[in-house]
Design a protein around this motif. Structure first.
Motif, PDB file in Angstrom:
ATOM      1  N   TYR A 142     -16.412  -0.634  -0.580  1.00  0.00           N
ATOM      2  CA  TYR A 142     -15.686  -1.689   0.141  1.00  0.00           C
ATOM      3  C   TYR A 142     -16.329  -3.049  -0.094  1.00  0.00           C
ATOM      4  O   TYR A 142     -15.624  -4.061  -0.187  1.00  0.00           O
ATOM      5  N   VAL A 143     -17.654  -3.079  -0.219  1.00  0.00           N
ATOM      6  CA  VAL A 143     -18.321  -4.345  -0.508  1.00  0.00           C
ATOM      7  C   VAL A 143     -17.892  -4.867  -1.874  1.00  0.00           C
ATOM      8  O   VAL A 143     -17.576  -6.052  -2.044  1.00  0.00           O
ATOM      9  N   GLU A 144     -17.837  -3.984  -2.852  1.00  0.00           N
ATOM     10  CA  GLU A 144     -17.478  -4.416  -4.211  1.00  0.00           C
ATOM     11  C   GLU A 144     -16.025  -4.867  -4.295  1.00  0.00           C
ATOM     12  O   GLU A 144     -15.720  -5.846  -4.991  1.00  0.00           O
ATOM     13  N   ILE A 145     -15.106  -4.170  -3.612  1.00  0.00           N
ATOM     14  CA  ILE A 145     -13.704  -4.594  -3.700  1.00  0.00           C
ATOM     15  C   ILE A 145     -13.506  -5.931  -2.991  1.00  0.00           C
ATOM     16  O   ILE A 145     -12.703  -6.775  -3.427  1.00  0.00           O
ATOM     17  N   TRP A 146     -14.243  -6.147  -1.886  1.00  0.00           N
ATOM     18  CA  TRP A 146     -14.186  -7.449  -1.232  1.00  0.00           C
ATOM     19  C   TRP A 146     -14.761  -8.538  -2.146  1.00  0.00           C
ATOM     20  O   TRP A 146     -14.217  -9.652  -2.228  1.00  0.00           O
ATOM     21  N   LEU A 181     -16.649 -10.191   6.431  1.00  0.00           N
ATOM     22  CA  LEU A 181     -17.819  -9.863   7.248  1.00  0.00           C
ATOM     23  C   LEU A 181     -17.420  -9.057   8.479  1.00  0.00           C
ATOM     24  O   LEU A 181     -18.106  -8.095   8.853  1.00  0.00           O
ATOM     25  N   ASP A 182     -16.318  -9.419   9.099  1.00  0.00           N
ATOM     26  CA  ASP A 182     -15.842  -8.663  10.261  1.00  0.00           C
ATOM     27  C   ASP A 182     -15.420  -7.255   9.856  1.00  0.00           C
ATOM     28  O   ASP A 182     -15.681  -6.273  10.576  1.00  0.00           O
ATOM     29  N   TYR A 183     -14.765  -7.152   8.709  1.00  0.00           N
ATOM     30  CA  TYR A 183     -14.290  -5.832   8.249  1.00  0.00           C
ATOM     31  C   TYR A 183     -15.464  -4.906   7.971  1.00  0.00           C
ATOM     32  O   TYR A 183     -15.450  -3.725   8.357  1.00  0.00           O
ATOM     33  N   LEU A 184     -16.498  -5.416   7.303  1.00  0.00           N
ATOM     34  CA  LEU A 184     -17.665  -4.588   7.004  1.00  0.00           C
ATOM     35  C   LEU A 184     -18.412  -4.206   8.274  1.00  0.00           C
ATOM     36  O   LEU A 184     -18.936  -3.090   8.391  1.00  0.00           O
ATOM     37  N   LYS A 185     -18.457  -5.116   9.239  1.00  0.00           N
ATOM     38  CA  LYS A 185     -19.192  -4.851  10.474  1.00  0.00           C
ATOM     39  C   LYS A 185     -18.465  -3.863  11.366  1.00  0.00           C
ATOM     40  O   LYS A 185     -19.088  -3.025  12.018  1.00  0.00           O
ATOM     41  N   GLN A 186     -17.146  -3.928  11.398  1.00  0.00           N
ATOM     42  CA  GLN A 186     -16.375  -3.091  12.322  1.00  0.00           C
ATOM     43  C   GLN A 186     -15.863  -1.824  11.630  1.00  0.00           C
ATOM     44  O   GLN A 186     -16.331  -0.725  11.927  1.00  0.00           O
ATOM     45  N   ASP A 187     -14.950  -1.979  10.675  1.00  0.00           N
ATOM     46  CA  ASP A 187     -14.297  -0.814  10.083  1.00  0.00           C
ATOM     47  C   ASP A 187     -15.252   0.039   9.251  1.00  0.00           C
ATOM     48  O   ASP A 187     -15.346   1.258   9.454  1.00  0.00           O
ATOM     49  N   GLU A 196     -18.651  -0.061   9.010  1.00  0.00           N
ATOM     50  CA  GLU A 196     -19.826   0.436   9.731  1.00  0.00           C
ATOM     51  C   GLU A 196     -19.458   1.545  10.712  1.00  0.00           C
ATOM     52  O   GLU A 196     -20.240   2.465  10.942  1.00  0.00           O
ATOM     53  N   GLU A 197     -18.273   1.469  11.290  1.00  0.00           N
ATOM     54  CA  GLU A 197     -17.830   2.527  12.198  1.00  0.00           C
ATOM     55  C   GLU A 197     -17.614   3.836  11.453  1.00  0.00           C
ATOM     56  O   GLU A 197     -17.879   4.916  11.983  1.00  0.00           O
ATOM     57  N   ARG A 198     -17.159   3.762  10.215  1.00  0.00           N
ATOM     58  CA  ARG A 198     -16.870   4.972   9.440  1.00  0.00           C
ATOM     59  C   ARG A 198     -18.103   5.554   8.776  1.00  0.00           C
ATOM     60  O   ARG A 198     -18.301   6.771   8.765  1.00  0.00           O
ATOM     61  N   PHE A 199     -18.984   4.696   8.209  1.00  0.00           N
ATOM     62  CA  PHE A 199     -20.125   5.172   7.435  1.00  0.00           C
ATOM     63  C   PHE A 199     -21.465   4.948   8.126  1.00  0.00           C
ATOM     64  O   PHE A 199     -22.497   5.286   7.541  1.00  0.00           O
ATOM     65  N   SER A 200     -21.474   4.376   9.305  1.00  0.00           N
ATOM     66  CA  SER A 200     -22.706   4.066  10.038  1.00  0.00           C
ATOM     67  C   SER A 200     -23.560   3.041   9.300  1.00  0.00           C
ATOM     68  O   SER A 200     -24.756   2.916   9.552  1.00  0.00           O
ATOM     69  N   GLU A 201     -22.978   2.316   8.382  1.00  0.00           N
ATOM     70  CA  GLU A 201     -23.647   1.221   7.690  1.00  0.00           C
ATOM     71  C   GLU A 201     -22.578   0.312   7.102  1.00  0.00           C
ATOM     72  O   GLU A 201     -21.464   0.748   6.823  1.00  0.00           O
ATOM     73  N   SER A 202     -22.940  -0.942   6.906  1.00  0.00           N
ATOM     74  CA  SER A 202     -21.962  -1.891   6.376  1.00  0.00           C
ATOM     75  C   SER A 202     -21.839  -1.806   4.875  1.00  0.00           C
ATOM     76  O   SER A 202     -20.847  -2.249   4.296  1.00  0.00           O
ATOM     77  N   GLY A 203     -22.830  -1.235   4.212  1.00  0.00           N
ATOM     78  CA  GLY A 203     -22.815  -1.152   2.763  1.00  0.00           C
ATOM     79  C   GLY A 203     -23.371  -2.385   2.077  1.00  0.00           C
ATOM     80  O   GLY A 203     -23.534  -2.381   0.854  1.00  0.00           O
ATOM     81  N   ASP A 204     -23.658  -3.425   2.831  1.00  0.00           N
ATOM     82  CA  ASP A 204     -24.158  -4.682   2.251  1.00  0.00           C
ATOM     83  C   ASP A 204     -25.479  -5.029   2.915  1.00  0.00           C
ATOM     84  O   ASP A 204     -25.591  -5.981   3.691  1.00  0.00           O
ATOM     85  N   LEU A 205     -26.503  -4.242   2.617  1.00  0.00           N
ATOM     86  CA  LEU A 205     -27.793  -4.434   3.270  1.00  0.00           C
ATOM     87  C   LEU A 205     -28.425  -5.769   2.905  1.00  0.00           C
ATOM     88  O   LEU A 205     -29.133  -6.378   3.716  1.00  0.00           O
ATOM     89  N   SER A 206     -28.199  -6.238   1.689  1.00  0.00           N
ATOM     90  CA  SER A 206     -28.777  -7.515   1.251  1.00  0.00           C
ATOM     91  C   SER A 206     -27.896  -8.707   1.577  1.00  0.00           C
ATOM     92  O   SER A 206     -28.217  -9.837   1.178  1.00  0.00           O
ATOM     93  N   CYS A 207     -26.778  -8.452   2.276  1.00  0.00           N
ATOM     94  CA  CYS A 207     -25.864  -9.534   2.675  1.00  0.00           C
ATOM     95  C   CYS A 207     -25.421 -10.350   1.459  1.00  0.00           C
ATOM     96  O   CYS A 207     -25.473 -11.590   1.451  1.00  0.00           O
ATOM     97  N   THR A 208     -24.986  -9.655   0.424  1.00  0.00           N
ATOM     98  CA  THR A 208     -24.598 -10.326  -0.822  1.00  0.00           C
ATOM     99  C   THR A 208     -23.424 -11.264  -0.600  1.00  0.00           C
ATOM    100  O   THR A 208     -23.385 -12.378  -1.158  1.00  0.00           O
TER     101      THR A 208
END
Length: 879
Positions: free
Chosen positions: A346-350, A380-386, A388-400
């Protein structure tokens, strides 16, 4: 919910456009429908539902069910042909024909299928009487030739249909000549027949140019025939064969032929993402035809929607070919709903979508810039809510994404205030301890900010960094050398020295703590090992006789000295030909692994008296040697010593084989069960049935069942024949996980042929050894299994597979007493000291042939004693 009548009624009301009240009478239809109502993406349920509706002849609801499925998935060739044939039967007027034409257009977009194109052109011929009908038919034929005319095995049917159509119209001869010439320039199967037909049809003969093109195509056909033959004999999905064919065509360099072989491969491997990525990449870089490229990308994401890389390539292709903004946005929204399997996807497609939006922005105007900022905030909202709720992480640890946004604000918008706010947010998300993050922020301030904010960022970095503090301190000092005053330099030196000293103290403390922890672990390990060793010694002391398997002499005298005892039962080939090496190894560890204690000499009659006093309570009934009938008896061994009530358990176990006359367990002098017994039946016909229970598990151990034979009368009798020849219809598998079951191995092996029998090798206690023997129906199937399975993985274990090659016996049984045989297996005893000097030993040649379960190794042999006394003296003096 459960499949109840109320639930069925509720689902019917929701989807009343597909189902009527009449469908409630059908039990199968509601079940298939309920599954779809739970999961609309269940492909198999869609197929089952369409089959049910087609069988019942409900064409109206069938059409809607097909429509719903086609919106979610590309349809296979069979589904499309059934749908098209059903719609063609319902065609009544010209308006209905147009609907069928539209359906054909949808069908040819899913996959490149010669049969669908042939059906399309034949259907269009039926409408050539309408205005412009002939031109429409010719247009469809030309499109069909472009799509599948290069298909080496099925393309000829389209060419022949086109020629027959033109001949039927009595078209100009030049048009027919042109079709012949075009076809003969394409490598197709049976093109020799086409050339002969053209030779007969042309009055002036075949032109020289056409002949040259024909020969060139024939050469190309010969190159491709091996690949076509490989596809013909292989089983679906033929991915490896198609990969080799694709590589060949790409080396040849004909884009049209590369395209057709890719399409053929994808028709049978539509769910392989790597194949779609390879195809779309080739189209993006080589052909660059808008309609072709975008169609391939759209089909790729429909077949493999879970693959983020395909969506990313699709977005780039849309932008590359100038698609409108709304189309790109719609595709991106579909990608977000595709259900990726990783948060990073999801981070890469965004990132891809934000890159597209950034390239659209003219920073002199605010509308596109506002849209870009809104997209950054939404991501940022999508990664934080959708996410993170599904994978227990946002996938963007380095805040790229936030880093890119901050750089855009600083570079293009000259808005350092916003950039600093973004970096403050980045540092509060657990990144303040990383030196690379602070240096990235410092470089941003260095490029677009001022010295004051650079100094502040470096001071905070020195204070917070924990991974590479020395590097951050060096950067701060170098910065002050260039930019700072004396006060700034002193402050930097003091801050860096304090930080370095604190870091050194922390590292020393951590090292000491680690050493202390390691010492504790070692001490705990030693205590545990000592306790385990003490427990093993205690257990061995209690069950000292546990590993012995020889019967006492008094029991041999009572039941006959020739009766087979466990020490004499040297199992050769098992139930279906497994090698004897494994059984010999089991015998070494189980029967001959420990030496018996020395016996004391007792006066005659002592053992008999002892036996009468000690075993009278254990054996209430007795059968003398004269009463025992060997033909009616079986010998049972390898039973557990702690088996409760062995007589009762074995009587119940063998009761199904025939009437049991007596079960006689054998006990030691002190009343301990020895692990073997004799079972006598009233009828000898029960013995073969009892032998079938050989290797049956009893209390977790395999029970050995063999005939009871008088060795004096039958000295050459062996329980199992020992095969020394290679068994080409059986395979030997090693490296299996110990948790592997017979069912798991059967599922793995039956993919390569008919499995007749499987045996998992175990030790005498029933524990698996990671070895197995599998018998196939013939040698070809066994060879195929070896080729396919050798080196394969099963539960992270690498399997070694070979044809079964039973090892040769180390010595002949004939004429060798069982006691000497036991010694031969065990090797020299502790008291058998060789007085021959070491220099007289020589190494023998190792066996050249490796066998299943054996390792060829050199062994020593003694000299033949032909040396003289002088030779001995010289060798001793050399020593």
């Amino acid at each position: 919910g459960p499949i109840t009548r109320s639930n069925i009624d509720r689902h019917y009301r929701i989807h009343s456009d597909v189902f009527s009240e009449h469908d409630k009478a059908n039990v199968n239809t509601p079940c298939a429908f309920l599954q779809l109502s739970i999961n609309a993406f269940d492909y198999n349920c869609h197929v089952d539902l369409i089959k049910l509706l087609r069988q019942e002849g409900k064409l109206h609801r069938l059409r809607k069910a097909r429509q719903k499925m086609s919106e979610l998935f590309p349809l296979t060739e069979e589904i499309w042909l059934d749908w098209l044939k059903d719609e063609i039967r319902l065609t009544e007027d010209e308006s209905d024909r147009e609907k069928v034409y539209e359906l054909f257009e949808r069908a040819v977009k899913d996959y490149v299928c010669p049969e669908i194109w042939l059906e399309y052109v034949q259907y269009s011929i039926g409408g050539m009487g309408a205005q412009g009908g002939i031109e429409r038919v010719r247009s469809i034929f030309e499109r069909a030739l472009t799509a599948v005319g290069l298909h080496m095995t099925k393309g000829a049917s389209i060419w022949e249909a086109y020629r027959e159509f033109e001949i039927l119209l009595n078209a100009q001869l030049e048009r027919i000549h042109t079709l012949f010439r075009r076809q003969l320039a394409v490598p197709l199967m049976d093109m020799e027949g086409t050339y002969a037909e053209y030779s007969d049809w042309a009055d002036d003969g075949v032109p020289e140019m056409v002949t040259r093109q024909y020969r060139r195509a024939l050469q190309q056909l010969e190159k491709g025939k091996p690949f076509e033959e490989a596809l013909l004999v292989s089983e679906p999905p033929k991915l490896a064969e198609y990969q080799a064919y694709i590589d060949f065509e790409m080396k040849e360099g004909d884009p049209a032929r590369v395209q057709i072989i890719f399409e053929r491969a994808l028709a049978e491997n539509c769910l392989v993402p790597d194949l779609w990525i390879k195809y779309t990449t080739y189209l993006d870089r080589q052909l660059k035809i808008k309609d072709l490229v975008l169609s391939a990308h759209e089909r790729a994401v429909r077949n493999c929607p879970w693959t983020m890389g395909l969506w990313k390539s699709y977005l780039l292709a849309l932008e590359r070919h100038g698609a409108d903004h709304q189309t790109v946005t719609d595709v991106f929204e579909k990608a977000l709903n595709a259900g990726f399997i990783q948060a990073t996807d999801y981070v890469e497609i965004w990132q891809s979508f934000l890159d597209y939006l950034r390239r659209r922005v003219d920073f002199k105007w605010s509308r596109e810039l506002d849209e870009l900022r809104a997209a950054f905030a939404r991501s940022l909202d999508y990664l934080k809510q959708d996410v993170e709720e599904r994978f227990s992480e946002s996938g963007d640890l380095s805040c790229t994404i936030m880093q890119i946004w901050a750089r855009i604000e600083a570079l293009h918008c000259k808005n350092m205030q916003k950039a600093r706010e973004l970096w403050d947010s980045i540092m509060t998300k657990g990144n303040a301890k990383h030196a690379n993050m602070w240096l990235e922020y410092y470089n941003l301030e260095r490029s677009y900010g001022d010295a004051s904010h650079c100094r502040k960022a470096l001071h905070r970095a020195v204070q917070c960094t924990s991974d590479y503090p020395e590097h951050v301190c060096d950067v701060l000092l170098n910065f002050e050398r260039v930019e700072g005053s004396l006060e700034d330099w002193d402050a930097a030196v003091q801050k860096t020295e304090t930080k370095i000293n604190r870091v050194k103290e922390q590292r020393v403390a951590e090292k000491e703590a680690l050493q202390a922890r390691q010492e504790e672990e070692k001490a705990e390990h030693r205590r545990k090992a000592k306790a385990d060793k003490k427990g093993q010694k205690k257990s061995q002391k209690v069950n000292r006789t546990g590993d012995k398997r020889k019967a006492d002499d008094e029991y041999e005298q009572e039941w006959g000295e020739d009766a087979e005892l466990p020490s004499k039962r040297l199992r050769g080939e098992d139930d279906f030909g497994s090698t004897a090496t494994e059984e010999l190894m089991e015998t070494e560890s189980g029967l001959f692994g420990r030496r018996a204690p020395p016996r004391k000499t007792e006066p005659p009659g002592f053992r008999k008296n002892q036996r009468g006093s000690s075993e009278a309570p254990q054996q209430p009934q007795d059968v003398s040697k004269e009463q025992r009938i060997d033909e009616n008896c079986v010998f049972v061994s390898n039973l557990a010593f702690n088996l409760d009530d062995p007589e009762g358990k074995l009587r119940a176990l063998f009761q199904g084989c025939g009437t049991v006359q007596q079960v006689r367990p054998v006990f030691s002098m002190n009343g301990v069960f020895r692990g073997y017994c004799y079972v006598q039946f009233e009828d000898r016909l029960a013995v073969p049935e009892a032998l079938k229970l050989d290797r049956k598990e009893v209390d977790g151990r395999p029970m050995y069942v063999s005939p009871c034979v008088d060795k004096n009368k039958n000295p050459d009798f062996k329980v199992f024949k020992y095969k020394t020849a290679m068994e080409k219809h059986k395979i030997f598998i090693s490296g299996l996980p110990y948790t592997c079951t017979k069912e798991t191995l059967e599922d793995l092996c039956k993919q390569h042929g008919t499995v007749k029998a499987i045996r998992l090798v175990t030790n005498r206690s029933g524990k698996p050894k990671g070895l197995a023997y599998v018998e196939y129906e013939n040698e070809a199937q066994a060879s195929q299994a070896v080729l396919k399975m050798d080196g394969s993985m099963l539960e992270n274990f690498t399997l070694s597979v070979a044809i079964s090659n039973p090892p040769s016996r180390m010595m002949e049984d004939k004429g060798v007493p069982s006691r000497l045989l036991g010694a031969a297996i065990r090797g020299k005893g502790r008291t058998q000291i060789s007085l021959l000097p070491r220099s007289l030993y020589r190494q023998s040649t190792p066996d050249a042939k490796a066998e299943n379960g054996t390792v060829s190794a050199p062994h020593t042999t003694e000299t033949d004693g032909s040396l003289s006394n002088e030779d001995f003296a010289r060798m001793l003096l050399k020593k």
